[in-house]
Design an enzyme around this catalytic site. Structure first.
Site, short mmCIF file in Angstrom:
data_model
loop_
_atom_site.label_atom_id
_atom_site.label_comp_id
_atom_site.label_asym_id
_atom_site.label_seq_id
_atom_site.Cartn_x
_atom_site.Cartn_y
_atom_site.Cartn_z
N LYS A 10 0.86 -1.19 0.00
CA LYS A 10 0.00 0.00 0.00
C LYS A 10 0.89 1.23 0.00
O LYS A 10 1.90 1.27 0.71
CB LYS A 10 -0.86 -0.03 1.26
CG LYS A 10 -1.46 1.30 1.66
CD LYS A 10 -1.29 1.70 3.13
CE LYS A 10 0.08 2.12 3.55
NZ LYS A 10 0.15 2.84 4.83
N ASP A 137 -5.57 0.63 8.36
CA ASP A 137 -5.33 0.49 6.92
C ASP A 137 -5.90 -0.80 6.35
O ASP A 137 -5.86 -1.00 5.13
CB ASP A 137 -3.81 0.46 6.64
CG ASP A 137 -3.15 1.80 6.83
OD1 ASP A 137 -3.87 2.80 6.95
OD2 ASP A 137 -1.91 1.83 6.85
O1 C5P Z 1 -4.76 1.17 13.38
P1 C5P Z 1 -3.36 0.69 13.58
O2 C5P Z 1 -3.27 -0.36 14.66
O3 C5P Z 1 -2.68 0.25 12.33
O4 C5P Z 1 -2.54 1.94 14.10
C1 C5P Z 1 -1.27 1.84 14.69
C2 C5P Z 1 -1.01 3.09 15.50
O5 C5P Z 1 -0.89 4.21 14.62
C3 C5P Z 1 -2.12 3.46 16.46
O6 C5P Z 1 -1.94 2.82 17.69
C4 C5P Z 1 -1.96 4.96 16.59
O7 C5P Z 1 -0.93 5.27 17.48
C5 C5P Z 1 -1.49 5.35 15.20
N1 C5P Z 1 -2.58 5.83 14.33
C6 C5P Z 1 -3.15 7.05 14.59
N2 C5P Z 1 -4.16 7.52 13.79
C7 C5P Z 1 -4.57 6.80 12.73
C8 C5P Z 1 -4.00 5.54 12.44
C9 C5P Z 1 -3.00 5.07 13.27
O8 C5P Z 1 -2.78 7.73 15.55
N3 C5P Z 1 -5.52 7.29 11.95
#
Ligand code: C5P
Length: 277
Positions: A10, A137
């Protein structure tokens, strides 16, 4: 029986961070696209559940540790449909923790493969819900098409993509923590992505995580400068929270020449010459 499902990389052609949210996430506007190449998930029948990893980045993941592939399998069983015991092989070709969705793409490919295995339609709402729980994602990776992502990245609107667009991905071999990069964002809302054709709004856009990522890993700025100096580039940017950066080229010949130059100058950096889908 073996099911093979591609887990394309991605890229965020742009990633605008708009606000910090009370739940710890950030409100985003981002342009997701996908590449022809990436990881692969292979599923076969087995007497009991197994999970193995192969491919060039095998050593960077512990198959016994918590990971998004086995979580996707378990959540599929819990929330979508029963699945018999299976052996899952993850072919790990993308660097881990590198801003190109490796883990998210693997989780999405696992969901797609299991849906095929037990005849669940690809657009089933339960699949999309499971994807959203697995990571911000993962819904975009499940769809695997050019989209504008909003919210924490899970609210998707399709947009005409750039199929066949030559692209070079370069990673200098540093893993950066997504949570740390987001935490270093300066809190300034610089506006959303505009309206129009994907390449135009991408070029007019930015990646707001680039500055904090470069502060944490200064080699990223070096990668960006070296990509920018190549002939025939039309957009150079970091993807996601880094450290992988990409360059879109005018044509395949320029992309191939750029890849060769990067490999000569930095044999230790990971380079992938591919196209957008
Ligand atoms: O959603 P995911 O587990 O992939 O996200 C990993 C980390 O990235 C989250 O714990 C957060 O700290 C950060 N994040 C964020 N805002 C988003 C996506 C991810 O702060 N929109």
């Amino acid at each position: 029986m073996q099911l093979v499902e591609a887990a394309p990389a991605k890229l965020n052609l742009a990633l605008h961070v708009r606000a910090r949210r009370a739940d710890g996430y950030h409100e985003l506007e981002t342009l997701f696209v996908f590449t022809r190449d990436g990881d692969e998930v292979r599923i076969g029948a087995a007497d009991m559940d197994r999970f193995t990893i192969s491919g060039p980045f095998t050593g960077d993941l512990d198959p016994a540790a918590d990971n998004l592939v086995t979580r996707a399998r378990d959540q599929f069983r819990a929330a979508v449909a029963p699945v018999p015991p299976i052996a899952i092989e993850l072919v790990k070709r993308l660097p881990v923790a590198s801003g190109i969705g490796g883990g998210s793409a693997d989780a999405a490919a696992t969901l797609r493969a299991l849906a095929r295995l037990v005849d669940v339609p690809a657009h089933d709402n339960r699949l999309i819900e499971v994807a959203g729980r697995l990571g911000s994602d993962v819904p975009a990776c499940l769809l695997g098409r050019a989209t504008v992502g909003r919210g924490r990245g899970e609210l998707l609107a399709e947009i005409a993509g750039l199929p066949g667009q030559p692209v070079l991905l370069v990673n200098p071999g540093v893993a950066v923590s997504t949570a740390r990069v987001f935490a270093e964002w300066d809190g300034v809302d610089r506006g959303g992505v505009g309206d129009g054709a994907l390449l135009d709004i991408a070029r007019a856009g930015r990646n707001d995580l680039q500055a904090p990522a470069c502060a944490l890993a200064p080699v990223i700025a070096e990668v960006l400068a070296e990509l920018q100096a190549l002939l025939g580039v039309k957009l150079v940017r970091m993807s996601g929270s880094g450290a992988t950066c990409f360059a879109l080229f005018d044509d395949t010949a320029a992309c191939t020449a750029g890849a060769a130059e990067m490999r000569t100058r930095h044999p230790g950096w990971w380079c992938l010459e591919t196209v957008l889908t």
